[in-house]
Scaffold this active site. Structure first.
Site, PDB file in Angstrom:
ATOM      1  N   ALA A   1     -31.706  23.551  -5.244  1.00 45.87           N
ATOM      2  CA  ALA A   1     -30.868  24.418  -5.204  1.00 45.87           C
ATOM      3  C   ALA A   1     -31.740  26.199  -5.616  1.00 45.87           C
ATOM      4  O   ALA A   1     -32.131  25.653  -6.712  1.00 45.87           O
ATOM      5  CB  ALA A   1     -29.605  24.913  -4.425  1.00 45.87           C
TER       6      ALA A   1
ATOM      7  N   GLN B   1     -29.210  20.697 -14.680  1.00 49.49           N
ATOM      8  CA  GLN B   1     -28.431  20.170 -14.982  1.00 49.49           C
ATOM      9  C   GLN B   1     -27.473  18.900 -14.511  1.00 49.49           C
ATOM     10  O   GLN B   1     -27.163  17.909 -15.202  1.00 49.49           O
ATOM     11  CB  GLN B   1     -28.090  21.003 -15.251  1.00 49.49           C
ATOM     12  N   ASP B   2     -27.304  19.217 -13.000  1.00 52.97           N
ATOM     13  CA  ASP B   2     -25.826  17.971 -12.321  1.00 52.97           C
ATOM     14  C   ASP B   2     -26.864  17.137 -12.541  1.00 52.97           C
ATOM     15  O   ASP B   2     -26.569  15.972 -11.920  1.00 52.97           O
ATOM     16  CB  ASP B   2     -25.631  18.777 -11.028  1.00 52.97           C
TER      17      ASP B   2
ATOM     18  N   TYR C   1     -26.379  33.995  -2.481  1.00 51.06           N
ATOM     19  CA  TYR C   1     -26.321  32.962  -2.458  1.00 51.06           C
ATOM     20  C   TYR C   1     -25.000  32.336  -2.240  1.00 51.06           C
ATOM     21  O   TYR C   1     -24.912  30.977  -1.608  1.00 51.06           O
ATOM     22  CB  TYR C   1     -26.242  32.337  -3.668  1.00 51.06           C
TER      23      TYR C   1
ATOM     24  N   LEU D   1     -28.467  18.387  -4.683  1.00 49.97           N
ATOM     25  CA  LEU D   1     -28.270  19.034  -5.753  1.00 49.97           C
ATOM     26  C   LEU D   1     -29.410  20.291  -6.133  1.00 49.97           C
ATOM     27  O   LEU D   1     -29.309  21.494  -6.648  1.00 49.97           O
ATOM     28  CB  LEU D   1     -28.000  18.074  -7.326  1.00 49.97           C
TER      29      LEU D   1
ATOM     30  N   GLU E   1     -18.851  29.622  -5.012  1.00 45.21           N
ATOM     31  CA  GLU E   1     -18.751  31.032  -4.684  1.00 45.21           C
ATOM     32  C   GLU E   1     -18.585  31.070  -3.411  1.00 45.21           C
ATOM     33  O   GLU E   1     -18.323  32.380  -2.831  1.00 45.21           O
ATOM     34  CB  GLU E   1     -20.423  31.156  -4.995  1.00 45.21           C
TER      35      GLU E   1
ATOM     36  N   SER F   1     -20.072  24.942  -3.300  1.00 43.51           N
ATOM     37  CA  SER F   1     -19.933  25.500  -4.093  1.00 43.51           C
ATOM     38  C   SER F   1     -18.814  26.305  -4.354  1.00 43.51           C
ATOM     39  O   SER F   1     -18.493  27.593  -3.128  1.00 43.51           O
ATOM     40  CB  SER F   1     -21.236  26.711  -4.641  1.00 43.51           C
TER      41      SER F   1
END
Ligand code: NDP
Ligand code: GDP
Length: 386
Positions: A136, A68-69, A203, A134, A181, A179
């Site tokens: 991962a 996406q990014d 993650y 990016l 997260e 992130s």
């Protein structure tokens, strides 16, 4: 071997001048000239001054360009007149849907975060000014079922790339996709760059390693390495396994009569959801600073999954309560209950702010899935008729 996407490459035009002759950022030394354009904040003059001084086109290598990014960042950098390279790993099927519209403008280089020599060779071939990491294993639930692989890609992959940069050219500017997260079981809200980390999944743990190894590379070797702590960001290009896209896709299918119910997990989880197209600009802005640093990128708002359902179903005139079914398999062994980012530092230093509201984002995703499904339905009909 450099693999050309569609065997074409757009040769770069020279950069556009908005500053006076001789003003600008020196591509060789990284120093800012005193004649930088006055109305451009000094932190951004690297960009503004790409100008007459930089006769060569700037080059960026993106890992994760098929994601996406990566696709939004490639578009963004092309608009900035960068020469854009993307690292792609070998796969038996082609997965270029998100970048197919850029096929004649970017160049794809084979390589894998698991393989150090492929990274060195990609850097040698492309000679980038900037590297955006990016790539991962980015889906939280998979990190419980494949924790070692997640650690290899998402954590150690960062070290492999940083080491490759040290070997090939330590002057390369490096962006690491960190992130929210990492905040996990949050200790304060909103979360900013000083909030303590408490990851809640393999993650999150792997991303925390990636964050600290980036900070460490900066402090140990003086690399221009930045860690962007990005909160959840979504778009019509988001993977269908993530909750926003799962919902937008489910809503579109239900609206078109292709599905009756949507299975869903924890409705009370709260996320700070922004638009991916906005967030890639923040990545780029980080690398245009005078000094490397870390930044939280967020909207400052939080919403529950329940509210996401309400907005998404509401957009097509449906009441979500009639269409959802709780699925225990979609709950997580350890949950991140609440995230809300404080992006004041990014706003003040980078001049960045989000432009798409939560409601607009959800509506954009539902509309996009509706047209996608309608298009595929009509192409099946045409195909069937033939
Ligand atoms: P995606 O899952 O859409 O994309 C991940 C990309 O990584 C894909 O291009 C994938 O390639 C590539 N990749 C995975 N493993 C490897 C490997 N071993 N070698 C080379 N490439 C690999 O992620 P997003 O675009 O959403 O996110 C980009 C980054 O930002 C990720 O690191 C993610 O963890 C991080 N992030 C994302 C957030 C979000 O909300 N989107 C929030 C915070 C951080 P392939 O197509 O071959 O699978
Ligand atoms: P994450 O924040 O990177 O884990 O992004 P996700 O989109 O995968 O999940 C965001 C939140 O939505 C998490 O708290 C999930 O528990 C919650 N959630 C609720 N239902 C679902 C679902 O069906 N799929 C996913 N992926 N998440 C769900």
């Amino acid at each position: 071997m450099v693999r050309r996407f569609s065997y074409l490459f757009r040769e770069g035009a020279s950069t556009v001048a908005i500053g006076g002759a001789g003003a600008g950022w020196d591509a060789g030394t990284g120093a800012h000239s005193s004649e930088c354009v006055p109305e451009v904040p000094s932190t951004l003059c690297y960009t503004a001054c790409l100008l007459p001084m930089s006769r060569t086109q700037r080059k960026a290598l993106i890992t994760g360009i098929t994601g996406q990014d990566g696709s939004y960042l490639a578009e963004f950098l092309l608009q900035k007149n960068y020469r854009v390279y993307g690292l792609i790993r070998r796969s038996s099927t082609i997965n270029f849907e998100r970048i197919s519209h850029l096929q004649d403008q970017i160049e794809l280089i084979p390589g894998d975060l698991l393989d150090p020599s492929s990274l060195i060779s990609a850097l040698r071939k492309t000679e980038p000014d900037e590297v955006y990491n990016l790539a991962a294993q980015s889906f939280v639930p998979t990190s419980w079922s494949q924790p070692v692989l997640t650690g290899e890609f998402t954590a150690l992959g960062v070290t492999r790339l940083l080491e490759a940069i040290r070997v090939v050219n330590p002057r390369i500017r490096f962006y690491q996709a960190s992130s929210s997260e990492m905040f996990g079981m949050v200790e304060e809200s909103p979360q900013n760059e000083s909030t303590r980390f408490y990851p809640r999944s393999p993650y999150g743990v792997a991303k925390l390693y990636g964050h600290w190894i980036t900070v460490n590379a900066r402090e140990s070797y003086d690399l221009f390495a930045c860690s962007g702590i990005l909160f959840n960001h979504e778009s019509p290009r988001r993977g269908v396994e993530f909750v926003t896209r799962r919902v937008s896709h489910g809503v579109a299918r239900i609206k078109l009569g292709l599905q009756e119910k949507l299975k869903i997990g924890n409705l009370d989880a709260e996320r700070d959801w922004g638009f991916a197209g906005d967030y890639v600009e923040a990545m780029w802005r980080m690398l245009q600073q005078e000094n490397p640093d870390d930044f939280v990128v967020a909207t400052g708002e939080t919403h529950t999954v329940r509210r996401l359902l309400e907005v998404a179903f509401g957009h097509v005139g449906l009441d979500y309560r009639k269409f959802i079914e709780s699925d225990p398999a979609l709950f997580r062994p350890a949950e991140v209950h609440h995230l809300r980012g404080d992006y004041s530092k990014a706003r003040q230093t980078l001049g960045w702010k989000p432009t798409v509201s939560f409601e607009k984002l959800v509506e954009m995703m539902v509309d996009s899935d509706l047209s996608l499904l309608e298009r595929s339905r009509s192409s099946v009909a045409v195909f069937g008729a033939g």
